[in-house]
Structures are given as structure tokens and as C-alpha cells.
Write an enzyme that holds these catalytic residues in place. Sequence first.
Site, PDB file in Angstrom:
ATOM      1  N   THR A 218       0.820  -1.212   0.000  1.00  0.00           N
ATOM      2  CA  THR A 218       0.000   0.000   0.000  1.00  0.00           C
ATOM      3  C   THR A 218       0.854   1.263   0.000  1.00  0.00           C
ATOM      4  O   THR A 218       0.348   2.351  -0.277  1.00  0.00           O
ATOM      5  CB  THR A 218      -0.932   0.045   1.236  1.00  0.00           C
ATOM      6  OG1 THR A 218      -0.143   0.043   2.427  1.00  0.00           O
ATOM      7  CG2 THR A 218      -1.872  -1.137   1.245  1.00  0.00           C
ATOM      8  N   ASP A 219       2.161   1.128   0.284  1.00  0.00           N
ATOM      9  CA  ASP A 219       2.962   2.343   0.430  1.00  0.00           C
ATOM     10  C   ASP A 219       3.180   3.060  -0.889  1.00  0.00           C
ATOM     11  O   ASP A 219       3.231   4.284  -0.936  1.00  0.00           O
ATOM     12  CB  ASP A 219       4.296   2.048   1.123  1.00  0.00           C
ATOM     13  CG  ASP A 219       5.139   1.001   0.428  1.00  0.00           C
ATOM     14  OD1 ASP A 219       4.569   0.111  -0.219  1.00  0.00           O
ATOM     15  OD2 ASP A 219       6.375   1.063   0.542  1.00  0.00           O
TER      16      ASP A 219
ATOM     17  N   SER B 215      32.471  -5.833   1.653  1.00  0.00           N
ATOM     18  CA  SER B 215      31.424  -6.545   2.381  1.00  0.00           C
ATOM     19  C   SER B 215      32.008  -7.767   3.064  1.00  0.00           C
ATOM     20  O   SER B 215      32.718  -8.567   2.435  1.00  0.00           O
ATOM     21  CB  SER B 215      30.311  -6.982   1.424  1.00  0.00           C
ATOM     22  OG  SER B 215      29.397  -7.847   2.090  1.00  0.00           O
TER      23      SER B 215
ATOM     24  N   SER C 140      13.792  -6.761   4.052  1.00  0.00           N
ATOM     25  CA  SER C 140      14.296  -5.426   3.756  1.00  0.00           C
ATOM     26  C   SER C 140      15.793  -5.265   3.990  1.00  0.00           C
ATOM     27  O   SER C 140      16.248  -4.242   4.492  1.00  0.00           O
ATOM     28  CB  SER C 140      13.513  -4.387   4.583  1.00  0.00           C
ATOM     29  OG  SER C 140      13.692  -3.097   4.087  1.00  0.00           O
ATOM     30  N   SER C 141      16.568  -6.258   3.600  1.00  0.00           N
ATOM     31  CA  SER C 141      18.013  -6.151   3.746  1.00  0.00           C
ATOM     32  C   SER C 141      18.585  -5.031   2.889  1.00  0.00           C
ATOM     33  O   SER C 141      19.552  -4.365   3.291  1.00  0.00           O
ATOM     34  CB  SER C 141      18.687  -7.480   3.400  1.00  0.00           C
ATOM     35  OG  SER C 141      18.399  -7.869   2.065  1.00  0.00           O
TER      36      SER C 141
ATOM     37  N   ASP D  70       9.973   0.613   3.553  1.00  0.00           N
ATOM     38  CA  ASP D  70      11.162  -0.086   4.046  1.00  0.00           C
ATOM     39  C   ASP D  70      12.190   0.887   4.610  1.00  0.00           C
ATOM     40  O   ASP D  70      12.757   0.676   5.678  1.00  0.00           O
ATOM     41  CB  ASP D  70      11.786  -0.910   2.931  1.00  0.00           C
ATOM     42  CG  ASP D  70      10.931  -2.089   2.523  1.00  0.00           C
ATOM     43  OD1 ASP D  70       9.912  -2.348   3.188  1.00  0.00           O
ATOM     44  OD2 ASP D  70      11.278  -2.759   1.529  1.00  0.00           O
TER      45      ASP D  70
ATOM     46  N   TYR E 165       7.175  -6.951  -9.594  1.00  0.00           N
ATOM     47  CA  TYR E 165       6.826  -5.875  -8.656  1.00  0.00           C
ATOM     48  C   TYR E 165       6.450  -4.606  -9.422  1.00  0.00           C
ATOM     49  O   TYR E 165       5.455  -3.943  -9.121  1.00  0.00           O
ATOM     50  CB  TYR E 165       8.007  -5.635  -7.730  1.00  0.00           C
ATOM     51  CG  TYR E 165       7.788  -4.629  -6.623  1.00  0.00           C
ATOM     52  CD1 TYR E 165       7.317  -5.018  -5.377  1.00  0.00           C
ATOM     53  CD2 TYR E 165       8.098  -3.286  -6.811  1.00  0.00           C
ATOM     54  CE1 TYR E 165       7.152  -4.099  -4.352  1.00  0.00           C
ATOM     55  CE2 TYR E 165       7.939  -2.360  -5.799  1.00  0.00           C
ATOM     56  CZ  TYR E 165       7.470  -2.765  -4.571  1.00  0.00           C
ATOM     57  OH  TYR E 165       7.305  -1.852  -3.570  1.00  0.00           O
TER      58      TYR E 165
END
Length: 376
Positions: free
Chosen positions: A29-30, A61, A120-121, A166, A218
Site C-alpha cells: 500500500t505504500d 562486504s 528489507s536487507s 522499508d 513488482y
Amino acid sequence: MNTFAQIHGRAPEGEWAAPGRVNLIGEHTDYNLGFVLPIALPQTVRAQARRRDDGLLRLHSTRGDGTVVEVAVADLAPGGVTGWAGYPAAVVWALCEAGHEVGGAALSLGSDVPTGAGLSSSAALECAVALAYNDLYGLGLSAPELALIAQRAENAFVGVPCGIMDQMASMCCRAGAALHLDSRDLAMRQVPVDLAGAGLALLVLDTRVKHDLGDGAYAALRAGCERAAGLLGLPALRDLGPADLPSALAQLPDELRPLVRHVVTENERVAEAVTHLDAGDLAALGPILTAGHASLRDDYRVSCPETDLAVSTAVAAGAHGARITGGGFGGSVIALVNATAAESVAAEVATAFREAGYATPRTLTAVPAEGARRIA
């Protein structure tokens, strides 16, 4: 493991952390400028950083093979840096694009947020870097402003047309609370969530089915919602109230009706969830979670056999409710359970997965945690 000094030649100036998140309700919904209700996870992305004066962005990393990615800040452009390094590079690019005078930095990045699990990484990575740069270069940006920078980075540089939830969750959530966020104007309220006090636990069941929000599915959902809003003459689907839903659906082609129905009913579920949380009735969230999953499965069609099995098995094993969390197409399921039943519910889901021939799900317990912060 190499230390920061071994990799970059000097010790870091500081260390920052930004959490992953789960969304209790309000999925998808965002980007329709609606309402969401996420909590931050204890799992974080951590960024050790030092400012550089040579204009170079140097990235390492601890999850990788030891490779150091180096690029001139002046050369940053969408598509120019790919893979995991694209996310921190995107944040620096977005800061420059917004007119902030920033230069190089050395960053070493570590994380215990599961990747590809709908937790949500990527936003956590973006927010950790944004917060580090905010301090290193004295930008003085607020948490919502940094969240918007991170969203811009993911939209325009990485190429994922995500909403703001996020990044706002990672930047603005508080320990012991859910963030009731209006995605249109970023008005927010911290809603207390005392799971332990209610004798409850929130299980996160990672199905280990990886999803990639950059693969087009998406974006197609977002485009469908925007098309529907346009056909209805609305700025966004959040402007369609439940009383007007039947007449609105009658005006739309068949393929758009389920998307609109999900968005409108999901916004209503957020409001209902907040009412229960304010009343201290946390167990009442359960049926709302399950109804949200049914809508994501049947109307939005972002579920899969593994997530459906996790939800149905958890509920049958005694969970108050369960639903997929994150962008969908795999990822994780959350299940609200009695704390004393957490292990047995997780075991039942693992058994069901084994019998179905699926990989054993990974399980963690979600505790509403603190948002992005400097830790050293």
C-alpha cells in the site's frame, strides 16, 4: 576476517547500524500512498566508515569474497555499479543528485539480516550508508529525509520502484513499537507493541524461496495500481474509500479489480490493527494477518506454494494468525503465536515443508527493535 584498518589502511571514524524489518500489515500500500505498520528487527546492517578526501568510494562486504569495489564518486551513474555494491553506491549518488556536497569514503559492511527473505536487507544497507554519510559530511538531514534519499537511490539507481515503507521503517522505528506511517505525507506515530507482556511471540518463517523485486513482477503490480488510479480519476488508490469500492470496481477492467480491492481492504486492515494495538489486544491482530494473506494470495497474487503452506500450517498448529511479509513471490511469513507455542508451531511448519519436499525454513523471532543509529 580482515579488520577495517587492514582493508582500508586506517581505522574507521565510526560505525552505524540500520535494521531490517517486518511489516505487520499494509503490504503493497505504500506506493499507493496508503498506510503501513512495520516493526524494525534486531538484525541489522552495520557500516564501518571513514571519510576519504580523494573522491573515491571504497566498498567492502564481510559477506563477500573479500573483493573491494572502488569507484570515483564523480563517476557514479545509474547502472554503473551492480550487485551488492550498487546499493551503497546508489545512496552516495542520490546524495550528490540532491545537491549535497559529499565526497569519498571507505566503507566496510556487515549484516545479519537474511537476504532475499522479504526482510528489507537492501533498505537496511541503504539506510546504514545514508546515516554514515550524514555524520561523516555533517549534512544534518533528518531520519525521514535520509529515508527519502535511500528510496530515491533504490528507485532511480538500482531500478526497483519500491515505496517508502522499508526505508522509513529502517530509519524511524523505535524499540517496543510499530510505526504507523502515512506514506503520503510521512506522518507517523509509534504504536506500542508489547508482545512479551501479552504472552505472545512473532515468528518469522523464512521459506528460503528467494525473490528479486527487480525482475519486473513488482513493477508490473505498481503499474497496474497506477493505471487503475488514473482510470478512476484519483491521485492514488489510497483516495478510494471502502464505501466507494464496489462502484469503482465496476468501472475497471477485470485484471485491475483484484489489485484495487487489495489496496483498499489492506488500508482498512491497517486501521483495524492500530485500533487493537491501542486497546492492548494484541491477539486480535491474528485474524487480520490471516485475512491480509488471503488478499495477497488471491487478489494481489504475490504468494507461492511455500508461503501458503507456511501460513496454513502455522494457523492449524495454533497460531493466532499468519501472513506473508515483504514484496512477495517467496520470502518470509510472520506468525503471531503464544510464546509457549513458538517452538511447536515452528516445528510443525518444518515438518510440513519436509513432507512437501521443500527446503527447511529458517526461523527467527521478531522483537520490535530500534531504528538506524550510530553505535560507535
